[in-house]
Write a protein that holds these residues in place. Structure first.
Motif, PDB file in Angstrom:
ATOM      1  N   LEU A   1       0.852  -0.955   0.357  1.00  0.00           N
ATOM      2  CA  LEU A   1       0.421  -0.130   0.006  1.00  0.00           C
ATOM      3  C   LEU A   1       1.108   1.381   0.207  1.00  0.00           C
ATOM      4  O   LEU A   1       1.573   1.690   0.820  1.00  0.00           O
ATOM      5  N   GLU A   2       1.095   2.361  -1.089  1.00  0.00           N
ATOM      6  CA  GLU A   2       1.023   2.874  -0.664  1.00  0.00           C
ATOM      7  C   GLU A   2       0.692   4.217  -0.962  1.00  0.00           C
ATOM      8  O   GLU A   2      -0.356   4.920  -0.979  1.00  0.00           O
ATOM      9  N   LEU A   3       1.387   5.331  -0.245  1.00  0.00           N
ATOM     10  CA  LEU A   3       0.206   6.279  -0.394  1.00  0.00           C
ATOM     11  C   LEU A   3       1.462   7.591   0.206  1.00  0.00           C
ATOM     12  O   LEU A   3       2.559   7.573   0.742  1.00  0.00           O
ATOM     13  N   THR A   4       0.841   8.299  -0.350  1.00  0.00           N
ATOM     14  CA  THR A   4       1.579   9.960  -0.131  1.00  0.00           C
ATOM     15  C   THR A   4       1.150  11.771  -0.066  1.00  0.00           C
ATOM     16  O   THR A   4      -0.592  11.315   0.361  1.00  0.00           O
ATOM     17  N   VAL A   5       1.452  12.208   0.875  1.00  0.00           N
ATOM     18  CA  VAL A   5       1.973  13.490   1.254  1.00  0.00           C
ATOM     19  C   VAL A   5       2.746  14.501   0.074  1.00  0.00           C
ATOM     20  O   VAL A   5       3.465  14.201   0.745  1.00  0.00           O
ATOM     21  N   ASP A   6       1.362  15.887  -0.059  1.00  0.00           N
ATOM     22  CA  ASP A   6       3.067  16.810  -0.932  1.00  0.00           C
ATOM     23  C   ASP A   6       2.490  17.612  -0.141  1.00  0.00           C
ATOM     24  O   ASP A   6       1.248  18.260   0.397  1.00  0.00           O
ATOM     25  N   THR A   7       3.684  18.395   0.380  1.00  0.00           N
ATOM     26  CA  THR A   7       4.004  19.709   1.294  1.00  0.00           C
ATOM     27  C   THR A   7       4.493  21.045   1.269  1.00  0.00           C
ATOM     28  O   THR A   7       5.423  20.561   0.512  1.00  0.00           O
TER      29      THR A   7
ATOM     30  N   PRO B   1      11.836  13.959   0.402  1.00  0.00           N
ATOM     31  CA  PRO B   1      11.333  14.333  -1.211  1.00  0.00           C
ATOM     32  C   PRO B   1      12.498  13.570  -1.789  1.00  0.00           C
ATOM     33  O   PRO B   1      12.537  13.927  -2.907  1.00  0.00           O
ATOM     34  N   LEU B   2      13.146  14.111  -1.235  1.00  0.00           N
ATOM     35  CA  LEU B   2      15.011  14.293  -1.408  1.00  0.00           C
ATOM     36  C   LEU B   2      15.521  12.602  -1.737  1.00  0.00           C
ATOM     37  O   LEU B   2      16.609  12.144  -2.260  1.00  0.00           O
TER      38      LEU B   2
ATOM     39  N   GLY C   1       7.546  18.210  -1.014  1.00  0.00           N
ATOM     40  CA  GLY C   1       7.957  18.070  -1.370  1.00  0.00           C
ATOM     41  C   GLY C   1       6.571  16.676  -1.275  1.00  0.00           C
ATOM     42  O   GLY C   1       6.145  17.010  -0.149  1.00  0.00           O
ATOM     43  N   LEU C   2       7.162  15.974  -2.125  1.00  0.00           N
ATOM     44  CA  LEU C   2       6.696  13.940  -1.913  1.00  0.00           C
ATOM     45  C   LEU C   2       6.679  13.316  -1.359  1.00  0.00           C
ATOM     46  O   LEU C   2       8.413  12.661  -1.303  1.00  0.00           O
ATOM     47  N   TRP C   3       5.940  13.251  -0.007  1.00  0.00           N
ATOM     48  CA  TRP C   3       6.605  12.241   1.332  1.00  0.00           C
ATOM     49  C   TRP C   3       5.475  10.985   0.725  1.00  0.00           C
ATOM     50  O   TRP C   3       4.220  10.774   0.142  1.00  0.00           O
TER      51      TRP C   3
END
Length: 198
Positions: free
Chosen positions: A49-55, A92-93, A130-132
């Protein structure tokens, strides 16, 4: 480079004592809630399961975090066998952190984790914008079932580079990379505003 079990290696006591004689206190620490996912997602028994948070890391606010010290992932999860659950997070990096590994002796099937504060310091010095990505999976011989019910991402860090000497000494350090990105963004902003670059 670091080892997930042993960290960054043996400490250099002589260098630590020399550094202590000229120690400069780090800048003030800020805390930013980067994002929250509050809906249930099924964890596949044979996949990830892949979830993302863009901050924006609270950019434009008083608690903006530009350089990370540590990151907390508060996770609520239910599963048929907690010991088979694994959780990894990517910054993000691109820095990967193991938040939870397989635990053969953890047979829990009722308690799960309730807003459990998983933490990593592996992203120290990075720009958190960025995207975590959170990856949750089961690693075991018997298929399991489960759900992620909540994930909130909390960033802790500073607005100024904590160790300017690190940036000057190593062009490849995370702080150096962050400073290069900051400089490039400044140039881009100047060009967009019609400014001159020398």
């Amino acid at each position: 480079m670091f080892n997930h079990l042993f960290g960054f290696g043996v400490l250099n006591a002589e260098r630590m004592v020399k550094m202590a004689s000229t120690w400069t206190t780090v800048p003030p620490r800020y805390r930013c809630e980067a994002g929250v996912i509050e809906q249930p997602f099924d964890i596949p028994s044979d996949g990830v399961l892949e979830l993302t948070v863009d901050t924006t890391a609270c950019d434009g606010k008083q608690n903006h975090v530009r350089y990370l010290e540590h990151v907390q992932a508060f996770i609520t999860v239910a599963s048929s066998r907690r010991g088979d659950l694994t959780i990894n997070m990517t910054s993000p990096l691109g820095t990967e952190s193991i938040l939870l590994n397989k635990r053969p002796n953890d047979d829990d099937s009722t308690q799960g984790f309730r807003k459990w504060p998983f933490m990593t310091t592996h992203t120290w010095g990075e720009d958190p914008r960025g995207l975590w990505t959170l990856r949750v999976a089961f690693k075991g011989d018997v298929p399991q079932t489960g759900q992620i019910l909540r994930w909130s991402l909390l960033l802790h860090g500073t607005q100024q580079a904590p160790y300017i000497d690190e940036i000057l000494d190593s062009r490849n350090s995370k702080l150096a990379v962050s400073k290069k990105l900051e400089f490039a963004e400044g140039l881009l902003h100047d060009l967009e505003d019609g400014g001159r670059v020398h």
